[in-house]
Design a protein around this motif. Structure first.
Motif, PDB file in Angstrom:
ATOM      1  N   TYR A  52     -57.084 132.776 -14.687  1.00  0.00           N
ATOM      2  CA  TYR A  52     -56.455 133.922 -15.401  1.00  0.00           C
ATOM      3  C   TYR A  52     -55.144 133.707 -14.376  1.00  0.00           C
ATOM      4  O   TYR A  52     -54.804 133.046 -13.017  1.00  0.00           O
ATOM      5  CB  TYR A  52     -56.806 135.347 -14.258  1.00  0.00           C
ATOM      6  CG  TYR A  52     -58.648 135.461 -14.841  1.00  0.00           C
ATOM      7  CD1 TYR A  52     -58.660 136.128 -15.630  1.00  0.00           C
ATOM      8  CD2 TYR A  52     -58.989 135.672 -14.062  1.00  0.00           C
ATOM      9  CE1 TYR A  52     -60.331 136.654 -15.972  1.00  0.00           C
ATOM     10  CE2 TYR A  52     -60.709 135.694 -14.012  1.00  0.00           C
ATOM     11  CZ  TYR A  52     -61.015 136.425 -14.599  1.00  0.00           C
ATOM     12  OH  TYR A  52     -62.115 136.749 -15.403  1.00  0.00           O
ATOM     13  N   VAL A  53     -54.336 134.648 -15.087  1.00  0.00           N
ATOM     14  CA  VAL A  53     -52.704 134.327 -15.091  1.00  0.00           C
ATOM     15  C   VAL A  53     -52.591 135.791 -14.642  1.00  0.00           C
ATOM     16  O   VAL A  53     -52.608 136.563 -15.562  1.00  0.00           O
ATOM     17  CB  VAL A  53     -51.968 133.457 -15.524  1.00  0.00           C
ATOM     18  CG1 VAL A  53     -50.514 133.886 -15.317  1.00  0.00           C
ATOM     19  CG2 VAL A  53     -51.948 131.809 -16.004  1.00  0.00           C
ATOM     20  N   ARG A  54     -52.111 136.273 -13.081  1.00  0.00           N
ATOM     21  CA  ARG A  54     -51.643 137.487 -13.138  1.00  0.00           C
ATOM     22  C   ARG A  54     -50.344 137.599 -14.174  1.00  0.00           C
ATOM     23  O   ARG A  54     -48.803 136.585 -13.930  1.00  0.00           O
ATOM     24  CB  ARG A  54     -50.922 137.557 -11.611  1.00  0.00           C
ATOM     25  CG  ARG A  54     -52.413 137.613 -10.112  1.00  0.00           C
ATOM     26  CD  ARG A  54     -52.159 137.923  -8.781  1.00  0.00           C
ATOM     27  NE  ARG A  54     -51.285 139.618  -9.119  1.00  0.00           N
ATOM     28  CZ  ARG A  54     -51.440 140.492  -7.838  1.00  0.00           C
ATOM     29  NH1 ARG A  54     -52.463 139.703  -7.046  1.00  0.00           N
ATOM     30  NH2 ARG A  54     -51.088 140.986  -8.554  1.00  0.00           N
ATOM     31  N   ALA A 100     -53.331 143.142 -14.086  1.00  0.00           N
ATOM     32  CA  ALA A 100     -53.280 143.009 -15.557  1.00  0.00           C
ATOM     33  C   ALA A 100     -53.326 141.384 -15.566  1.00  0.00           C
ATOM     34  O   ALA A 100     -52.499 140.819 -14.302  1.00  0.00           O
ATOM     35  CB  ALA A 100     -52.429 143.731 -16.182  1.00  0.00           C
ATOM     36  N   VAL A 101     -53.989 140.862 -15.912  1.00  0.00           N
ATOM     37  CA  VAL A 101     -54.140 139.841 -16.074  1.00  0.00           C
ATOM     38  C   VAL A 101     -54.187 138.728 -17.515  1.00  0.00           C
ATOM     39  O   VAL A 101     -54.224 139.643 -18.952  1.00  0.00           O
ATOM     40  CB  VAL A 101     -55.329 138.775 -14.870  1.00  0.00           C
ATOM     41  CG1 VAL A 101     -54.858 138.712 -13.591  1.00  0.00           C
ATOM     42  CG2 VAL A 101     -56.185 139.188 -15.486  1.00  0.00           C
ATOM     43  N   LYS A 102     -53.706 137.306 -17.872  1.00  0.00           N
ATOM     44  CA  LYS A 102     -53.730 136.655 -18.988  1.00  0.00           C
ATOM     45  C   LYS A 102     -55.145 135.919 -18.671  1.00  0.00           C
ATOM     46  O   LYS A 102     -55.019 135.287 -17.624  1.00  0.00           O
ATOM     47  CB  LYS A 102     -52.716 136.339 -19.465  1.00  0.00           C
ATOM     48  CG  LYS A 102     -51.750 136.713 -19.833  1.00  0.00           C
ATOM     49  CD  LYS A 102     -50.670 135.980 -20.665  1.00  0.00           C
ATOM     50  CE  LYS A 102     -48.969 135.796 -20.006  1.00  0.00           C
ATOM     51  NZ  LYS A 102     -48.510 135.131 -20.021  1.00  0.00           N
ATOM     52  N   GLU A 109     -54.874 132.632 -25.091  1.00  0.00           N
ATOM     53  CA  GLU A 109     -54.792 133.785 -23.903  1.00  0.00           C
ATOM     54  C   GLU A 109     -55.482 135.579 -24.750  1.00  0.00           C
ATOM     55  O   GLU A 109     -54.713 136.168 -25.342  1.00  0.00           O
ATOM     56  CB  GLU A 109     -53.166 134.166 -24.321  1.00  0.00           C
ATOM     57  CG  GLU A 109     -52.560 132.762 -23.231  1.00  0.00           C
ATOM     58  CD  GLU A 109     -51.342 133.019 -23.385  1.00  0.00           C
ATOM     59  OE1 GLU A 109     -49.928 133.847 -22.827  1.00  0.00           O
ATOM     60  OE2 GLU A 109     -50.599 131.922 -22.466  1.00  0.00           O
ATOM     61  N   GLN A 110     -55.716 136.034 -23.956  1.00  0.00           N
ATOM     62  CA  GLN A 110     -56.245 137.272 -23.675  1.00  0.00           C
ATOM     63  C   GLN A 110     -55.555 138.533 -22.930  1.00  0.00           C
ATOM     64  O   GLN A 110     -55.788 138.134 -21.512  1.00  0.00           O
ATOM     65  CB  GLN A 110     -57.761 137.557 -23.565  1.00  0.00           C
ATOM     66  CG  GLN A 110     -58.731 137.396 -25.120  1.00  0.00           C
ATOM     67  CD  GLN A 110     -60.105 137.415 -25.248  1.00  0.00           C
ATOM     68  OE1 GLN A 110     -60.585 136.339 -23.861  1.00  0.00           O
ATOM     69  NE2 GLN A 110     -60.527 138.487 -25.178  1.00  0.00           N
TER      70      GLN A 110
END
Ligand SMILES: [Zn+2]
Length: 87
Positions: free
Chosen positions: A22-24, A54-56, A65-66
């Motif tokens: 995850y990327v914030r 929310a994260v990617k 990516e989602q």
């Protein structure tokens, strides 16, 4: 038939490897909803109220990516998946 098999294989492979991180989405980033506003001026206040974030979700196998909106609690449990956003 071949397609179904391939889909099944992909499904099992991805769940088995479970390789994603995850990327914030930072407050100053553009909001994920394409409003053109910054996250902090768009969905952020609403998420904060609900203790969500929310994260990617980024697949390490396909790079796909989602956008996910997760609870802060859940993200804490999965902290090892969170990679900091490098600008
Ligand atoms: Zn938004």
């Amino acid at each position: 038939m071949k397609n179904i098999l391939n889909n099944l294989l992909t499904f099992f492979n991805t769940t088995e490897k479970d390789s994603f991180h995850y990327v914030r989405i930072e407050r100053n980033d553009k909001c994920f909803c394409n409003s053109g506003k910054k996250y902090k001026a768009c969905h952020y206040p609403e998420h904060q109220k609900k203790s969500k974030i929310a994260v990617k979700k980024i697949s390490e196998t396909t790079g796909e990516e989602q956008i996910k909106v997760l609870s802060v609690k859940r993200l804490r449990k999965e902290y090892y998946r969170v990679k900091s956003n490098v600008h």
